[in-house]
Design a protein around this motif. Structure first.
Motif, short mmCIF file in Angstrom:
data_model
loop_
_atom_site.label_atom_id
_atom_site.label_comp_id
_atom_site.label_asym_id
_atom_site.label_seq_id
_atom_site.Cartn_x
_atom_site.Cartn_y
_atom_site.Cartn_z
N ALA A 37 0.44 -1.33 -0.07
CA ALA A 37 0.03 -0.31 -0.13
C ALA A 37 0.58 1.24 -0.09
O ALA A 37 1.00 2.15 -1.10
CB ALA A 37 -1.09 -0.51 1.10
N SER A 38 1.39 1.62 1.21
CA SER A 38 1.88 3.12 1.15
C SER A 38 3.21 2.81 2.27
O SER A 38 4.43 4.08 2.01
CB SER A 38 0.84 4.09 1.97
OG SER A 38 0.87 3.65 3.31
N HIS A 39 3.31 1.46 2.35
CA HIS A 39 4.93 1.36 3.40
C HIS A 39 5.53 0.00 3.08
O HIS A 39 5.16 -0.61 2.68
CB HIS A 39 5.09 1.39 4.63
CG HIS A 39 3.68 0.53 5.53
ND1 HIS A 39 3.21 0.06 4.89
CD2 HIS A 39 4.36 -0.50 5.72
CE1 HIS A 39 2.14 -0.32 6.23
NE2 HIS A 39 2.66 -1.14 5.98
N TRP A 40 7.05 0.49 3.53
CA TRP A 40 8.21 -0.39 3.20
C TRP A 40 8.11 -2.01 4.60
O TRP A 40 8.06 -1.47 5.78
CB TRP A 40 9.34 -0.18 2.65
CG TRP A 40 9.43 -0.05 1.63
CD1 TRP A 40 10.16 1.24 1.89
CD2 TRP A 40 9.74 -0.86 0.67
NE1 TRP A 40 10.58 1.56 -0.51
CE2 TRP A 40 10.08 0.21 -0.74
CE3 TRP A 40 9.92 -1.34 0.10
CZ2 TRP A 40 10.18 0.03 -1.92
CZ3 TRP A 40 10.24 -2.63 -1.38
CH2 TRP A 40 10.11 -0.85 -2.12
N THR A 41 8.29 -3.13 4.23
CA THR A 41 8.00 -4.25 5.77
C THR A 41 9.17 -4.96 4.95
O THR A 41 9.62 -5.66 4.33
CB THR A 41 6.47 -4.50 5.42
OG1 THR A 41 5.51 -3.90 5.56
CG2 THR A 41 6.61 -6.04 5.91
N TYR A 42 9.83 -4.74 6.24
CA TYR A 42 10.98 -6.35 6.42
C TYR A 42 10.52 -7.87 5.59
O TYR A 42 9.45 -8.15 6.35
CB TYR A 42 11.91 -5.60 8.03
CG TYR A 42 13.10 -6.25 7.56
CD1 TYR A 42 14.11 -5.49 6.96
CD2 TYR A 42 13.49 -7.67 8.02
CE1 TYR A 42 15.63 -6.25 6.93
CE2 TYR A 42 14.50 -8.22 7.56
CZ TYR A 42 15.36 -7.58 7.32
OH TYR A 42 16.84 -7.78 7.26
N ALA A 43 10.81 -8.41 5.05
CA ALA A 43 10.78 -8.93 4.37
C ALA A 43 10.78 -11.03 5.22
O ALA A 43 12.04 -10.58 6.38
CB ALA A 43 11.06 -9.59 2.96
N THR A 44 9.78 -11.26 5.98
CA THR A 44 9.98 -12.69 6.95
C THR A 44 10.57 -13.68 5.63
O THR A 44 10.68 -15.04 7.32
CB THR A 44 8.71 -12.96 7.01
OG1 THR A 44 7.66 -13.01 5.85
CG2 THR A 44 7.57 -11.51 7.56
N GLN A 45 10.74 -13.81 4.85
CA GLN A 45 11.35 -14.76 4.10
C GLN A 45 12.79 -14.56 3.20
O GLN A 45 12.75 -12.81 2.48
CB GLN A 45 10.59 -15.51 3.43
CG GLN A 45 9.76 -16.29 4.28
CD GLN A 45 8.40 -17.17 3.55
OE1 GLN A 45 8.91 -17.91 2.41
NE2 GLN A 45 6.98 -17.13 3.21
N GLY A 46 13.48 -15.21 2.79
CA GLY A 46 14.29 -14.67 2.50
C GLY A 46 14.16 -15.10 -0.08
O GLY A 46 13.13 -14.99 0.16
N PRO A 47 14.71 -14.11 -0.55
CA PRO A 47 14.38 -13.59 -1.95
C PRO A 47 14.39 -14.72 -2.13
O PRO A 47 13.63 -15.10 -3.59
CB PRO A 47 15.68 -12.46 -2.39
CG PRO A 47 16.66 -12.69 -1.72
CD PRO A 47 16.16 -12.92 -0.59
N SER A 48 15.19 -15.97 -2.36
CA SER A 48 15.12 -17.02 -2.99
C SER A 48 14.03 -18.39 -2.03
O SER A 48 13.36 -18.94 -3.51
CB SER A 48 16.52 -17.86 -2.16
OG SER A 48 17.02 -18.25 -1.04
N THR A 49 13.22 -17.18 -1.85
CA THR A 49 12.02 -18.53 -1.12
C THR A 49 10.59 -17.87 -0.83
O THR A 49 9.80 -18.26 -1.42
CB THR A 49 11.95 -19.01 -0.12
OG1 THR A 49 11.99 -18.21 1.27
CG2 THR A 49 13.83 -20.11 0.57
#
Length: 205
Positions: A37-49
């Motif tokens: 929507a309007s903000h960044w959230t730290y990803a809970t998984q890595g980019p490879s998964t």
């Protein structure tokens, strides 16, 4: 003698209350983010998964951070419609908007200069991961032996999530001494005054 001791105690208290720098371990690395929507959230998984769906926006930011709560977010405007405006849809494929923020000179390894922030629209197979989407638009990527993402588009040229010990100053409130500091000084003063009073009382007795 007692007055001198009182002054010494007060000085000692002030010295410790001033707060010596605390040492914290930070890391220089690429953090991975999702945009909602309007903000960044730290990803809970890595980019490879992580397997984004069509229309998602994801970002990467290179910086020195102590943990995920303090990690620097990708900077600049974000809009899937703008980033993927010129990328057409295709059957059995999806479009993923990527924001790649190479960070600041302060966070760069010695002797390296961060490239300019960039955005890209990756059109990849529907089951592709974020890592695969990133590889399609920002080669070369570099990983370490533990599959940690070390470099995007060749940056940085060396290093991978190395720890950096930094000095963190004690936190302060306002521009003057804190209430706790003054309370401590008052306690030392009162104790010193009480000791003087007791001594004089004994002498008179």
């Amino acid at each position: 003698m007692i007055r001198r001791a009182t002054v010494a105690l007060a000085a000692l208290f002030l010295t410790f209350s001033a707060g010596a720098p605390a040492h914290a371990t930070a890391y220089r690395y690429w953090s991975f983010w999702t945009y909602d929507a309007s903000h960044w959230t730290y990803a809970t998984q890595g980019p490879s998964t992580t397997r984004p769906t069509d229309g998602e926006v994801q970002g990467f930011r290179f910086a020195v951070s102590e943990d995920s709560t303090e990690a620097a977010r990708p900077r600049g405007p974000v809009s899937f419609g703008v980033i993927c405006a010129r990328t057409r849809t295709q059957k059995d494929h999806k479009r993923v908007a990527l924001v790649i923020d190479f960070g600041t000179k302060r966070d760069a390894p010695s002797g390296e200069t961060p490239p300019t922030r960039r955005t890209a629209c990756a059109r990849v197979p529907s089951d592709a991961t974020t890592a695969e989407a990133l590889a399609s638009v920002a080669k070369p990527l570099r990983y370490d032996t533990n599959a940690l993402l070390c470099a995007i588009a060749g940056y940085p040229e060396r290093g991978c999530g190395e720890p950096l010990t930094t000095a963190t100053p004690a936190k302060k409130k306002g521009t003057g001494p804190s209430a706790g500091l003054w309370a401590g000084v008052a306690t030392v003063t009162v104790l010193g005054a009480a000791a003087v009073w007791q001594t004089r009382r004994r002498r008179r007795g």
